[in-house]
Write a protein that holds these residues in place. Structure first.
Motif, short mmCIF file in Angstrom:
data_model
loop_
_atom_site.label_atom_id
_atom_site.label_comp_id
_atom_site.label_asym_id
_atom_site.label_seq_id
_atom_site.Cartn_x
_atom_site.Cartn_y
_atom_site.Cartn_z
N MET A 1 4.56 3.12 -3.62
CA MET A 1 3.17 3.05 -3.24
C MET A 1 2.81 1.69 -2.65
O MET A 1 1.97 1.63 -1.77
N ARG A 2 3.43 0.65 -3.16
CA ARG A 2 3.05 -0.68 -2.68
C ARG A 2 3.22 -0.83 -1.17
O ARG A 2 2.30 -1.35 -0.52
N PRO A 3 4.33 -0.39 -0.56
CA PRO A 3 4.43 -0.51 0.90
C PRO A 3 3.34 0.27 1.63
O PRO A 3 2.83 -0.19 2.66
N VAL A 4 2.95 1.41 1.11
CA VAL A 4 1.88 2.20 1.73
C VAL A 4 0.55 1.46 1.62
O VAL A 4 -0.19 1.31 2.60
N VAL A 5 0.25 0.99 0.42
CA VAL A 5 -1.01 0.28 0.17
C VAL A 5 -1.10 -0.97 1.05
O VAL A 5 -2.11 -1.19 1.73
N GLU A 6 -0.06 -1.77 1.03
CA GLU A 6 -0.08 -3.00 1.83
C GLU A 6 -0.05 -2.71 3.32
O GLU A 6 -0.65 -3.43 4.11
N GLY A 7 0.61 -1.61 3.71
CA GLY A 7 0.62 -1.22 5.12
C GLY A 7 -0.76 -0.83 5.62
O GLY A 7 -1.06 -0.94 6.81
N MET A 8 -1.62 -0.38 4.70
CA MET A 8 -2.99 -0.03 5.05
C MET A 8 -3.90 -1.27 5.02
O MET A 8 -5.07 -1.18 5.38
#
Length: 104
Positions: A1-8
């Motif tokens: 989830m962290r890469p998705v969250v930070e990517g947003m």
């Protein structure tokens, strides 16, 4: 989830807290994975079926990237369209009381 969250462009700490605050809501769990550097890491993940529910909790105003913000807004509009209009609280019908409950 962290890469998705930070990517947003969102704050990971806030999203991590939301994901772990109610375990039954998102069913977030940590998995062990091997990083590109060969070191083991723990990564938070949620089942794919819970992903739309998590996206629905995102405030588009907090998304920094304009293109991503627009996509989140589109998803929110689509969710509202599928859900249909919601009646105001005073317009909602009361569930009929059963005969047993009416006596008690």
């Amino acid at each position: 989830m962290r890469p998705v969250v930070e990517g947003m462009g969102l704050n990971w700490a806030g999203q991590q807290q939301k994901l772990s605050a109610d375990p039954g809501r998102f069913n977030c769990m940590d998995i062990h994975t091997l990083g590109a550097d060969g070191r083991q890491r723990e990564m938070a993940c949620i089942p794919l079926r819970r992903y739309p529910m998590w996206l629905a909790t995102i405030n588009p105003a907090k998304v920094l990237d304009p293109a991503v913000r627009q996509r989140v807004e589109q998803l929110e509009a689509e969710r509202r369209r599928q859900r249909g209009p919601r009646p105001a609280p005073h317009e909602r019908r009361q569930a009929p009381r059963s005969a047993h409950a009416a006596r008690g």
